[in-house]
Scaffold this motif. Structure first.
Motif, short mmCIF file in Angstrom:
data_model
loop_
_atom_site.label_atom_id
_atom_site.label_comp_id
_atom_site.label_asym_id
_atom_site.label_seq_id
_atom_site.Cartn_x
_atom_site.Cartn_y
_atom_site.Cartn_z
N ILE A 25 0.84 -1.21 0.00
CA ILE A 25 0.00 0.00 0.00
C ILE A 25 0.87 1.25 0.00
O ILE A 25 0.60 2.23 -0.72
N GLY A 26 1.95 1.25 0.81
CA GLY A 26 2.86 2.39 0.82
C GLY A 26 3.55 2.61 -0.51
O GLY A 26 3.73 3.75 -0.95
N CYS A 29 0.99 4.10 -2.86
CA CYS A 29 0.75 5.51 -2.52
C CYS A 29 1.92 6.39 -2.94
O CYS A 29 1.74 7.57 -3.24
N THR A 30 3.13 5.81 -2.97
CA THR A 30 4.30 6.59 -3.40
C THR A 30 4.16 7.07 -4.83
O THR A 30 4.55 8.20 -5.16
N LEU A 32 1.15 7.10 -6.55
CA LEU A 32 -0.19 7.60 -6.84
C LEU A 32 -0.52 8.92 -6.14
O LEU A 32 -1.48 9.59 -6.53
N MET A 33 0.24 9.29 -5.11
CA MET A 33 -0.02 10.54 -4.41
C MET A 33 0.26 11.74 -5.31
O MET A 33 1.22 11.73 -6.11
N HIS A 38 3.89 13.85 0.39
CA HIS A 38 3.18 12.64 0.79
C HIS A 38 3.81 11.39 0.17
O HIS A 38 3.90 10.34 0.81
N SER A 39 4.27 11.50 -1.07
CA SER A 39 4.94 10.37 -1.71
C SER A 39 6.23 10.00 -0.98
O SER A 39 6.54 8.82 -0.78
N CYS A 42 5.36 8.17 2.26
CA CYS A 42 4.94 6.78 2.00
C CYS A 42 6.15 5.91 1.65
O CYS A 42 6.23 4.75 2.08
#
Length: 292
Positions: A25-26, A29-30, A32-33, A38-39, A42
């Motif tokens: 998930i992290g 998110c890296t 997709l953020m 935020h990337s 993650c």
């Protein structure tokens, strides 16, 4: 003994599926953020979970290096640089190279296939990873050092030379040759005087504005905002708050209160003068009567 082995295997399985899910998930998110900060956060979380996997498998040296070097140093440096530069979502969506997203997705997919194939081959052929016991013989750190400086010494040296070449190349590319003599502080001051620029230091933001925030322009004595008190970047982004109208209203209210107080003071002083004049007249009248 079998019960302990079964409990250990169950705990390892639970740990793998829980932490593995969080790591995946992290990683997603890296990429997709929308915000770079935020990337980076993650990615740091994914690296920490990877360090936990290293520690769980007995690779203590790699786990500590993963936390101290990659997560604690490199990723925090990236995070601080991103926060200092202030990369926005609009900047991160601009592609300088056409088609780089598709090439990155293709390379990531190929790397994932190779990784899954290698792990599957190593686990299915012998039931355990080949060479893990020999690498950890006498301790993980000692075994890793023996492999690096004996069997893989040339690969290790080539990797070090590659990193040094990359660092030197980055320094050469960012270096700018000076074509003229650097001017002294006195020469720079004389140039500012000749050009008629602002000679003293720039005023601080928020002066006379009831707030000292960096996004509030300082006010001149007449209540108008000064453009020299705020950063040009904030002005270009439209992130400046205008409090000049509030200050002008407060100034007008203060002037009205001052005028009212001055008016009352004049009236009181006028009444005092009238009372003193009347007292003087009464005194003169009493003196004349006494002489008679």
């Amino acid at each position: 003994m079998s019960a302990l082995t079964a409990a250990a295997s169950t705990g390892e399985a639970v740990q793998f599926w829980v932490l593995g899910t969080v790591a995946v998930i992290g990683a997603l998110c890296t990429i997709l953020m929308k915000r770079a900060v935020h990337s980076a956060l993650c990615l740091a979380a994914t690296m920490i979970i990877l360090a936990v996997f290293y520690l769980a498998n007995g690779a203590y040296f790699l786990g500590v290096v993963q936390i101290v070097v990659y997560t604690g140093a490199i990723m925090m440096l990236f995070l601080f640089v991103v926060m200092l530069v202030g990369v926005t979502a609009a900047d991160s969506l601009k592609e300088t190279l056409k088609g780089q997203r598709w090439w990155a997705a293709l390379c990531g997919l190929g790397f994932g296939v190779l990784l899954i194939a290698g792990i599957g081959h190593a686990s299915l052929t012998s039931g355990s990873f080949i060479g893990l016991g020999r690498a950890n013989a006498g301790g993980n750190v000692e075994g890793l050092a023996a492999l690096i400086f004996t069997k893989y010494v040339f690969a290790f040296e080539i990797t070090g030379a590659l990193l040094i070449s990359a660092a030197v190349g980055a320094m050469v590319l960012t270096h700018r040759e000076r074509t003229e003599r650097a001017r002294t502080q006195r020469e720079l001051a004389e140039q500012r005087v000749r050009e008629g620029k602002h000679l003293p230091p720039l005023p601080a933001p928020g002066v006379y504005a009831r707030h000292n925030a960096v996004d509030i322009a300082g006010l001149l004595p007449d209540g108008t905002p000064s453009e020299l008190t705020v950063n040009k970047t904030l002005r270009a982004r439209g992130q400046i708050r205008d409090v000049s109208s509030e200050a002008l209203n407060d100034l007008k209210a203060l002037e009205r209160r001052s005028e009212e107080r001055l008016g009352r003071a004049r009236e009181e002083s006028g009444r005092d003068e009238d009372g003193r004049d009347e007292h003087d007249r009464d005194g003169r009248r009493d003196g004349q009567e006494a002489k008679r």
